[in-house]
Scaffold this motif. Structure first.
Motif, PDB file in Angstrom:
ATOM      1  N   ASP A  24      -0.112  -2.022  11.476  1.00 42.01           N
ATOM      2  CA  ASP A  24       0.783  -3.175  11.350  1.00 42.01           C
ATOM      3  C   ASP A  24       1.100  -3.407   9.881  1.00 42.01           C
ATOM      4  N   SER A  26       2.499  -5.825   8.454  1.00 39.86           N
ATOM      5  CA  SER A  26       2.303  -7.208   8.018  1.00 39.86           C
ATOM      6  C   SER A  26       0.830  -7.558   7.843  1.00 39.86           C
ATOM      7  N   SER A  27      -0.045  -6.654   8.218  1.00 36.23           N
ATOM      8  CA  SER A  27      -1.484  -6.851   8.045  1.00 36.23           C
ATOM      9  C   SER A  27      -1.939  -6.054   6.821  1.00 36.23           C
ATOM     10  N   GLY A  28      -2.894  -6.569   6.115  1.00 32.41           N
ATOM     11  CA  GLY A  28      -3.456  -5.842   4.976  1.00 32.41           C
ATOM     12  C   GLY A  28      -4.629  -4.986   5.376  1.00 32.41           C
ATOM     13  N   THR A  29      -4.808  -4.760   6.666  1.00 32.60           N
ATOM     14  CA  THR A  29      -5.972  -4.048   7.174  1.00 32.60           C
ATOM     15  C   THR A  29      -5.671  -2.568   7.371  1.00 32.60           C
ATOM     16  N   ARG A 125       9.804  -8.605  -4.232  1.00 30.76           N
ATOM     17  CA  ARG A 125       8.679  -9.125  -3.432  1.00 30.76           C
ATOM     18  C   ARG A 125       7.826 -10.052  -4.274  1.00 30.76           C
ATOM     19  N   SER A 150       8.375  -6.485   4.744  1.00 28.83           N
ATOM     20  CA  SER A 150       7.482  -7.037   5.770  1.00 28.83           C
ATOM     21  C   SER A 150       6.012  -6.732   5.514  1.00 28.83           C
ATOM     22  N   MET A 151       5.740  -5.848   4.571  1.00 24.16           N
ATOM     23  CA  MET A 151       4.352  -5.446   4.334  1.00 24.16           C
ATOM     24  C   MET A 151       3.528  -6.580   3.747  1.00 24.16           C
ATOM     25  N   HIS A 152       2.271  -6.572   4.099  1.00 24.77           N
ATOM     26  CA  HIS A 152       1.330  -7.599   3.664  1.00 24.77           C
ATOM     27  C   HIS A 152       1.200  -7.622   2.147  1.00 24.77           C
ATOM     28  N   GLY A 153       1.019  -8.823   1.623  1.00 19.87           N
ATOM     29  CA  GLY A 153       0.713  -8.993   0.211  1.00 19.87           C
ATOM     30  C   GLY A 153       1.631 -10.003  -0.440  1.00 19.87           C
ATOM     31  N   PRO A 158       2.960  -4.045  -2.210  1.00 13.47           N
ATOM     32  CA  PRO A 158       2.272  -4.371  -0.963  1.00 13.47           C
ATOM     33  C   PRO A 158       0.792  -3.987  -1.015  1.00 13.47           C
ATOM     34  N   THR A 159      -0.018  -4.745  -0.298  1.00 13.91           N
ATOM     35  CA  THR A 159      -1.480  -4.589  -0.309  1.00 13.91           C
ATOM     36  C   THR A 159      -1.930  -3.153  -0.072  1.00 13.91           C
TER      37      THR A 159
END
Length: 180
Positions: A24, A26-29, A125, A150-153, A158-159
């Motif tokens: 995902d 949008s998740s930083g995982t 961003r 859309s990427m997390h961070g 992005p993260t």
């Protein structure tokens, strides 16, 4: 599954490459991280950067479980350009895209502007005034920019792209002598 990759070069002829798999954006995982050290890389040649970086990226992609033929990622994000300048000449990402049989979209996320890069490739961003430059192959560039946005961070990078950068840089550092 998507994969973010980055390469760090040592002072000698070595490199370290990191691949971070994630489901995902949008998740930083991360779903998994693989780091490989490459003992010898080709020297840098202007206009032929892909000759140096592409073998490193392929080495880490082949290390993911189920690779190389059975499972392909949904997309691969690289630190760099897919196409270069207004002419859209082949960059590292286009060479990767073609090497993978044009079966996997490649998204290039570059931190600095290459001469002639079209303004529409810019993505802002995290409140940063400095853009990222997003190019792609196998995916519409507007969709690729949306993916990166859309990427997390909360920051410019992005993260998970930052995590790939950290992982390869840490692997490339020489180990400190044991003081014990």
């Amino acid at each position: 599954m998507h994969v973010a990759v980055d390469v760090a070069y040592g002072a000698d002829e070595s490199a370290a490459v990191a691949g971070i798999a994630f489901a995902d954006p949008s998740s930083g995982t991360a779903a998994g991280t693989i780091v490989r050290r490459i003992a010898t890389v080709r020297p840098y040649r202007p206009g032929h950067f892909y000759e140096r970086e592409l073998p490193c990226i392929l080495a880490v992609l082949e290390a993911f479980p189920g690779r190389p033929e059975t499972i392909l990622p949904e997309s691969i994000l690289i630190d760099g350009y897919v196409t270069l300048g207004a002419e859209r000449r082949d960059g590292l990402g286009m060479h990767l895209f073609r090497t993978l049989g044009e079966a996997v979209p490649v998204i290039g996320v570059a931190k600095s502007r290459f001469r002639g890069t079209p303004a529409e490739t810019q993505v802002l961003r995290g409140g940063s005034a400095r853009p990222l430059y997003v190019t792609s192959a196998g995916m519409d560039e507007a969709a690729a920019r949306g993916f990166v946005l859309s990427m997390h961070g909360a920051h410019r990078i992005p993260t998970l792209l930052a995590a790939a950068d950290r992982a390869c840089r840490m692997a490339e550092r020489p180990c400190a002598p044991d003081s014990g």
